[in-house]
Design an enzyme around this catalytic site. Structure first.
Site, PDB file in Angstrom:
ATOM      1  N   LYS A 199       0.852  -1.209   0.000  1.00  0.00           N
ATOM      2  CA  LYS A 199       0.000   0.000   0.000  1.00  0.00           C
ATOM      3  C   LYS A 199       0.882   1.252   0.000  1.00  0.00           C
ATOM      4  O   LYS A 199       1.941   1.240  -0.620  1.00  0.00           O
ATOM      5  CB  LYS A 199      -0.972  -0.035   1.186  1.00  0.00           C
ATOM      6  CG  LYS A 199      -1.724  -1.369   1.243  1.00  0.00           C
ATOM      7  CD  LYS A 199      -2.890  -1.374   2.173  1.00  0.00           C
ATOM      8  CE  LYS A 199      -3.531  -2.763   2.120  1.00  0.00           C
ATOM      9  NZ  LYS A 199      -4.811  -2.831   2.778  1.00  0.00           N
TER      10      LYS A 199
ATOM     11  N   HIS B  13      -8.081  -3.355  -6.515  1.00  0.00           N
ATOM     12  CA  HIS B  13      -8.051  -3.483  -5.048  1.00  0.00           C
ATOM     13  C   HIS B  13      -9.206  -2.678  -4.455  1.00  0.00           C
ATOM     14  O   HIS B  13      -9.587  -1.634  -4.983  1.00  0.00           O
ATOM     15  CB  HIS B  13      -6.710  -2.977  -4.502  1.00  0.00           C
ATOM     16  CG  HIS B  13      -6.548  -3.266  -3.049  1.00  0.00           C
ATOM     17  ND1 HIS B  13      -7.066  -2.428  -2.082  1.00  0.00           N
ATOM     18  CD2 HIS B  13      -5.988  -4.311  -2.394  1.00  0.00           C
ATOM     19  CE1 HIS B  13      -6.807  -2.955  -0.892  1.00  0.00           C
ATOM     20  NE2 HIS B  13      -6.161  -4.084  -1.050  1.00  0.00           N
TER      21      HIS B  13
ATOM     22  N   GLU C 247      -9.386  -0.686  -2.068  1.00  0.00           N
ATOM     23  CA  GLU C 247      -9.108   0.741  -1.794  1.00  0.00           C
ATOM     24  C   GLU C 247      -9.165   1.556  -3.078  1.00  0.00           C
ATOM     25  O   GLU C 247      -9.567   2.722  -3.068  1.00  0.00           O
ATOM     26  CB  GLU C 247      -7.742   0.874  -1.079  1.00  0.00           C
ATOM     27  CG  GLU C 247      -7.853   0.433   0.382  1.00  0.00           C
ATOM     28  CD  GLU C 247      -6.658  -0.318   0.911  1.00  0.00           C
ATOM     29  OE1 GLU C 247      -5.538  -0.124   0.401  1.00  0.00           O
ATOM     30  OE2 GLU C 247      -6.843  -1.118   1.849  1.00  0.00           O
TER      31      GLU C 247
ATOM     32  N   GLY D 203      -7.499  -5.018   6.777  1.00  0.00           N
ATOM     33  CA  GLY D 203      -6.944  -4.079   7.749  1.00  0.00           C
ATOM     34  C   GLY D 203      -7.737  -3.996   9.046  1.00  0.00           C
ATOM     35  O   GLY D 203      -7.531  -3.093   9.843  1.00  0.00           O
TER      36      GLY D 203
ATOM     37  N   SER E 183      -6.555  -9.389   6.508  1.00  0.00           N
ATOM     38  CA  SER E 183      -6.054  -9.731   7.842  1.00  0.00           C
ATOM     39  C   SER E 183      -5.372 -11.095   7.909  1.00  0.00           C
ATOM     40  O   SER E 183      -5.514 -11.817   8.903  1.00  0.00           O
ATOM     41  CB  SER E 183      -7.169  -9.621   8.889  1.00  0.00           C
ATOM     42  OG  SER E 183      -7.626  -8.278   8.970  1.00  0.00           O
TER      43      SER E 183
HETATM   44  P1  PGA Z   1      -4.492  -6.583   5.249  1.00  0.00           P
HETATM   45  O1  PGA Z   1      -4.665  -6.038   3.733  1.00  0.00           O
HETATM   46  O2  PGA Z   1      -3.683  -7.856   5.174  1.00  0.00           O
HETATM   47  O3  PGA Z   1      -3.773  -5.489   5.965  1.00  0.00           O
HETATM   48  O4  PGA Z   1      -5.881  -6.832   5.766  1.00  0.00           O
HETATM   49  C1  PGA Z   1      -4.886  -6.926   2.657  1.00  0.00           C
HETATM   50  C2  PGA Z   1      -4.994  -6.166   1.366  1.00  0.00           C
HETATM   51  O5  PGA Z   1      -5.539  -5.052   1.362  1.00  0.00           O
HETATM   52  O6  PGA Z   1      -4.535  -6.645   0.314  1.00  0.00           O
END
Ligand code: PGA
Length: 256
Positions: A13, A97, A99, A175, A215
């Site tokens: 990220k 993704h 985001e 996250g 996660s």
């Molecule tokens: P995370 O993110 O492992 O921090 O939950 C996964 C991702 O967004 O690819």
């Protein structure tokens, strides 16, 4: 156990400056020296791609972008192209993704153009799909994932299953520290494989790797990765620390 080779991705990220990225890459180089049974791809911010490619060039770790534009070049301030990622040494690119979809408003139609461009440029898309919490709570997970797969992959031609990776990332698990249970994830992965079979062919769908993301940590990786249709993980937070990222890769090696 499937014959698909596990693929573990690290999605950094918007973390790590070039010098921080170099320090992490040097640590990974030492830790991952003997990893052969699992594909590993690190996806740093675009500005970190070149130093990572250089530091990791004699290892089995490959590098990926986190996003790209679908046009070849042009007046698109702030964007990078598929050819730029390729020329810098990337083999993969994360597309769609959550985001990008939910913070930056990317539409299925944008993602579809990016998937096609990535494939034609020789980059393997890590194509992300996943439902939001309210969608899951309203029983709409399959409907959402079906639409994302159909629209994101519309008109995509594939001859080799290795040319596409799909990541199932339930938005509520990203996250948050709350991962999908292995059963919840496996159910959707199985469904995605069915959808890929309709989109391409049964044979191709059987070979396409589907990662779980959301996660993933050293403590839950083995259980998730041991599911029949979970062929790897896309790791955010836990990929920033060489120790925890390596531990997840080692879990994948054991399950393989
Ligand atoms: P995370 O993110 O492992 O921090 O939950 C996964 C991702 O967004 O690819």
């Amino acid at each position: 156990m499937s014959t698909r080779r596990s693929i573990i991705g690290g999605n950094w990220k918007m973390f790590k400056t070039p010098s921080e990225a170099a320090t992490t890459a040097k640590a990974l180089k030492v830790k991952l020296i003997n990893v052969e049974a699992v594909d590993v791809v690190v996806c740093p911010p675009a500005i970190d791609v070149l130093p990572l490619v250089e530091i990791l060039k004699e290892t089995n770790v490959t590098i990926g972008g986190q996003n790209m534009h679908w046009e070849d070049e042009g007046a698109f301030t702030g964007e990078v192209s598929a050819a730029m990622l390729r020329d810098a040494g990337c083999s993969y690119v994360i597309l769609g993704h959550s985001e990008r979809r939910h913070v930056f408003g990317e539409q299925d139609s944008d993602i579809n153009k990016k998937v096609k461009k990535a494939l034609s440029a020789g980059l393997t898309p890590i194509f992300c799909v996943g439902e939001k919490l309210d969608e899951r709570e309203h029983g709409r997970t399959r409907e959402v994932v079906k639409k994302q797969v159909a629209a994101g992959l519309a008109g995509v031609q594939l001859s080799d299953p290795a040319d596409l990776v799909v990541a199932y990332e339930p938005v509520w698990a990203i996250g948050t520290g709350v991962n999908a249970t292995p059963e919840q994830a496996e159910e959707v992965h199985q469904y995605i494989r069915e959808l890929l079979g309709e989109q391409f062919s049964r044979g191709l769908a059987d070979g396409i790797r589907i990662q779980y993301g959301g996660s993933v940590k050293p403590a839950n990786a083995a259980e998730l990765l041991s599911q029949e249709n979970i062929d790897g993980a896309l790791v955010g937070g836990a990929s920033l620390d060489p120790e925890s990222f390596t531990a997840i890769i080692k879990s994948a090696e054991k399950v393989n």
